[in-house]
Design an enzyme around this catalytic site. Structure first.
Site, PDB file in Angstrom:
ATOM      1  N   GLU A 117      47.034  48.305  33.068  1.00  7.29           N
ATOM      2  CA  GLU A 117      46.407  47.606  34.413  1.00  7.29           C
ATOM      3  C   GLU A 117      45.185  48.494  34.783  1.00  7.29           C
ATOM      4  OE1 GLU A 117      47.933  45.043  38.377  1.00  7.29           O
ATOM      5  OE2 GLU A 117      49.262  47.024  37.535  1.00  7.29           O
ATOM      6  N   ALA A 128      46.903  48.554  45.302  1.00 10.27           N
ATOM      7  CA  ALA A 128      47.422  49.646  45.307  1.00 10.27           C
ATOM      8  C   ALA A 128      46.996  50.522  44.136  1.00 10.27           C
ATOM      9  CB  ALA A 128      49.026  49.529  45.037  1.00 10.27           C
ATOM     10  N   HIS A 183      42.920  41.997  39.713  1.00  3.52           N
ATOM     11  CA  HIS A 183      42.282  43.016  40.481  1.00  3.52           C
ATOM     12  C   HIS A 183      40.784  42.757  40.703  1.00  3.52           C
ATOM     13  CE1 HIS A 183      45.795  45.302  41.939  1.00  3.52           C
ATOM     14  NE2 HIS A 183      45.868  45.142  40.700  1.00  3.52           N
ATOM     15  N   HIS A 204      49.265  38.957  38.012  1.00  2.87           N
ATOM     16  CA  HIS A 204      49.741  38.321  39.251  1.00  2.87           C
ATOM     17  C   HIS A 204      48.847  37.662  40.154  1.00  2.87           C
ATOM     18  CE1 HIS A 204      47.463  41.997  40.622  1.00  2.87           C
ATOM     19  NE2 HIS A 204      48.550  43.059  40.180  1.00  2.87           N
ATOM     20  N   ASN A 207      47.382  37.744  43.920  1.00  2.00           N
ATOM     21  CA  ASN A 207      47.350  39.098  44.436  1.00  2.00           C
ATOM     22  C   ASN A 207      46.371  40.043  43.764  1.00  2.00           C
ATOM     23  OD1 ASN A 207      50.762  38.499  44.247  1.00  2.00           O
ATOM     24  ND2 ASN A 207      49.817  38.944  46.016  1.00  2.00           N
ATOM     25  N   GLY A 208      45.654  40.569  44.521  1.00  2.00           N
ATOM     26  CA  GLY A 208      44.370  41.501  44.081  1.00  2.00           C
ATOM     27  C   GLY A 208      43.388  40.503  43.603  1.00  2.00           C
ATOM     28  N   ASP A 236      59.223  37.306  44.454  1.00  2.00           N
ATOM     29  CA  ASP A 236      59.983  38.192  45.294  1.00  2.00           C
ATOM     30  C   ASP A 236      60.111  37.838  46.725  1.00  2.00           C
ATOM     31  OD1 ASP A 236      57.402  38.841  45.952  1.00  2.00           O
ATOM     32  OD2 ASP A 236      57.947  41.074  45.547  1.00  2.00           O
ATOM     33  N   ASP A 262      56.399  43.256  38.281  1.00  2.00           N
ATOM     34  CA  ASP A 262      55.549  44.157  38.673  1.00  2.00           C
ATOM     35  C   ASP A 262      56.125  45.546  39.351  1.00  2.00           C
ATOM     36  OD1 ASP A 262      52.926  45.394  39.213  1.00  2.00           O
ATOM     37  OD2 ASP A 262      52.637  44.228  41.141  1.00  2.00           O
ATOM     38  N   GLY A 298      53.396  47.109  43.936  1.00  2.00           N
ATOM     39  CA  GLY A 298      54.161  46.672  43.133  1.00  2.00           C
ATOM     40  C   GLY A 298      55.343  46.239  43.760  1.00  2.00           C
TER      41      GLY A 298
END
Length: 369
Positions: A117, A128, A183, A204, A207-208, A236, A262, A298
């Site tokens: 990644e 992150a 990302h 994901h 996200n990003g 989650d 993740d 994560g």
């Protein structure tokens, strides 16, 4: 010798309310109705986690083989019988060292492969990821890693707007490595170009990534709209609102949505201070964030918890089972080996109680201690 387990069996074609799974050695030999059974346990295929950075206090991100083995064993206890070791953005020497360290674990079957990644990601959407290590894709680096890994490299996440990204995607797919989009601050058009070049996974989703806008749909809409792309989702309740989770599952269907953890080293551990890719992470109430700026770093998720969360959000268990096993297995090119309770596939399964808590795990036809 044929062995059998009985219960409510979740198959690719739906749920057998009174059923059994039989195996001989490491292969499933029968999946059938078994009317005399009244066992309330659920039987699902072994989970396939295509994106995890560690767990149980151990990490994949340093390229240490002992750490990797321990992290894989932690997730195995939670029903994950197949996983990729995901690294984060790092200098090339660490990428090389990790490939060399993890290739024997892939040969042994502890890992299903390596997922890089980064580091070919967007600085604007790094999340992150350590911005110090971000750079444009290098086909020379990727070629060297692929050769070094002897089949161990299974997936690479990159941002399609970076210089050289399309060439890198074409190289990866030609070498049977999954190219994933993540990302990224890419436009809708740039993302579609990546898909046309061979990208087949959305890392994901949401996200990003550049957020959706009605005049610039961005990467999310382009990935959702592409019939060849499987979208990762972190179920989650932190990475995604449950409404967004169920929206994507309904939009793509379970055959194009894959639940991932993740997870980082803090999965299964107490709150406290941890590390990810050379950056300090603070875990509070089970949520991992960079200490410096609070970016989500994560998760502390396990696949059984992701399954419970998805079902609790309203996704039918048969669909959720596809999302934690069948779909991710197909996404990383292993659908003909694992990911479903189907005759001829590897004998991997998870026995769950009525609340979907793990009771027993079978991998390669052997019960896990």
């Amino acid at each position: 010798m044929t062995v059998r387990v009985n219960g409510r069996v979740v198959t690719p074609n739906g749920v057998i309310r009174q059923g059994c799974v039989e195996w001989d050695g490491d292969r499933i030999t029968a999946v059938a109705e078994y009317p005399s059974v009244r066992d309330g346990h659920w039987i699902l295929p072994g989970f396939v986690d295509m994106h995890t950075h560690g767990g149980g206090g151990h990490t994949f991100t340093t390229g240490d083989a002992d750490e990797a083995r321990a992290a894989a064993n932690f997730h195995l206890a939670h029903g994950t019988t197949t996983l990729l070791a995901s690294l984060v953005s790092a200098p090339f020497p660490l990428m090389r060292a990790a490939t060399e360290a993890f290739a024997p674990l892939v040969d042994e079957g502890v890992l299903a492969g390596v997922h890089f990644e980064g580091p070919y990601l967007s600085a604007a959407r790094c999340g992150a990821q350590n911005p110090e290590y971000l750079r444009d894709p290098s086909t020379d680096e990727l070629s060297e890693l692929i050769e070094l890994g002897r089949g161990a490299i299974r997936m690479v996440t990159l941002a399609p707007e970076r210089d050289g990204a399309l060439e890198a995607i074409k190289l990866l797919t030609a070498q049977r490595v999954v190219a994933a989009v993540g990302h990224t601050d890419a436009t809708y058009e740039q993302t579609r170009a990546a898909v046309a070049a061979g990208a087949s996974v959305g890392t994901h989703l949401f996200n990003g990534m550049r957020p959706v806008h009605h005049r610039e749909p961005g990467p999310v809409v382009a990935l959702l709209d592409a019939p060849t792309v499987i979208c990762e989702l972190v179920a989650d309740g932190v990475h995604l609102h449950d409404g967004m989770l169920t929206f994507v599952a309904a939009t793509t269907g379970p055959d194009r949505a894959a639940l991932i953890t993740d997870a980082m080293a803090a999965a299964g551990m107490a709150d406290g201070e941890y590390e990810l890719g050379g950056q300090a992470v603070t875990v509070t109430d089970g949520v991992a964030r960079l200490t410096r700026d609070g970016a989500i770093a994560g998760s502390t998720l396990t696949m059984d918890a992701a399954l419970r969360h998805a079902v609790g959000a309203g996704i039918p268990i048969a669909d959720a089972a596809r999302m934690v096993a069948t779909t991710p297995a197909r996404a990383i090119g292993l659908g003909n080996r694992v990911g479903a309770l189907q005759v001829g596939l590897r004998a991997d399964l998870v026995v769950l109680d009525s609340d979907l808590n793990v009771i027993r795990v079978l991998r390669n036809g052997t019960w896990v201690e």
